[in-house]
Design an enzyme around this catalytic site. Structure first.
Site, short mmCIF file in Angstrom:
data_model
loop_
_atom_site.label_atom_id
_atom_site.label_comp_id
_atom_site.label_asym_id
_atom_site.label_seq_id
_atom_site.Cartn_x
_atom_site.Cartn_y
_atom_site.Cartn_z
N HIS A 19 0.83 -1.20 0.00
CA HIS A 19 0.00 0.00 0.00
C HIS A 19 0.87 1.26 0.00
O HIS A 19 1.61 1.52 0.93
CB HIS A 19 -0.90 -0.03 1.25
N HIS A 65 -1.34 10.30 -2.98
CA HIS A 65 -2.61 9.98 -2.36
C HIS A 65 -3.51 11.19 -2.14
O HIS A 65 -4.69 11.18 -2.51
CB HIS A 65 -2.39 9.28 -1.02
#
Length: 271
Positions: A19, A65
């Protein structure tokens, strides 16, 4: 289409996804979604990298992100309002830079990328980058926006692996009809949290029933974002097909302990 029809998933099971490259892996602290973070995951043997994509004001797809630079860089401002020339100068952690999506395709030619499209403006640049680099078979695209997923499927066709998610995740156990609708979609993988808190109550999303229903349709189930060993073991015991983790060292150790760790270049013993 069934999951087995997509080359993206053929590097072995269960799939371990790093991730943002492994945001809580100690060497990666402060440099999530950077070339260094992804290289560290690759050096541990990871085959699947998870990243996010935003788009600059001049149409460059970047691996990042947040919608703003402020949290993890020395810069400030919304990425969508800044040109690549400015975004490229923002410093992440100790001298890292924000990579273009193109750069990840070029730097890590053996890895598979799970791409979360974070904004409407990123849909077309993401699709263009995938086509330009000829990497359709080594990407899986997801989004919390069904509209974005639909758009990128139209742009890239049914050979693109996509992840069902976004709307309805919180109701998976509460609305069985929604699960049935999802199982009839073209998405070969469902990516969900292990639990979801509704009205202050934690509800299990991943259940034996959901795992079984998913597998009956030859689809896969990935769970995010799991960082403790016991939960990883519990989910793998249930039969989930992939785990997304920030603690890529912990996930690797768990899979090694279970004899389920497969590094780049190794054959899947289950196939």
């Amino acid at each position: 289409m069934q999951a087995s029809s997509y080359p993206y998933f053929d590097l072995g099971h269960p799939q371990a996804l790093a991730h943002r490259g492994g945001a809580l892996y100690p060497p990666n602290l402060g440099c999530e979604n950077t070339v260094t973070a992804f290289a560290n995951a690759i050096s541990l043997g990871y085959r699947y990298l998870e990243t996010d994509v935003h788009c600059t004001s001049d149409g460059v797809a970047v691996a990042f992100h947040d919608d703003r630079l402020d949290r993890v860089t020395d810069g400030t401002g919304a990425i969508a309002e800044l040109p690549w020339e400015v975004v490229s100068q923002a410093v992440v952690g100790d001298g890292e830079r924000i990579p273009r999506l193109d750069e990840l395709f070029e730097r890590f030619p053996q890895a598979r990328l799970n791409i979360d499209v974070k904004s409407n403006s990123a849909v077309v640049p993401t699709a263009q980058a995938i086509l330009q680099h000829g990497v359709l078979e080594r990407v899986c695209v997801g989004s919390f926006s069904q509209r974005r997923l639909t758009q990128i499927r139209v742009l890239l066709g049914n050979r693109l692996a996509t992840a069902a998610g976004g709307p309805g995740i919180a109701t998976l156990r509460l609305l069985p009809t929604w699960v049935s609708q999802w199982l009839r979609t073209s998405a070969p993988v469902l990516q969900v949290p292990a639990t979801y808190t509704i009205a202050g109550r934690k509800v299990a999303v991943v259940t034996p029933e959901l795992v079984a229903a998913t597998h009956r349709r030859d689809k896969l189930l990935h769970v995010w974002t799991i960082d403790d060993a016991q939960t990883m073991h519990d989910l793998l015991d249930l039969g989930v097909d992939g785990i997304v983790s920030d603690r890529i060292d912990v996930l690797r150790d768990v899979l090694l302990e279970r004899g389920q760790w497969i590094e780049l270049g190794e054959a899947d013993p289950a196939r």
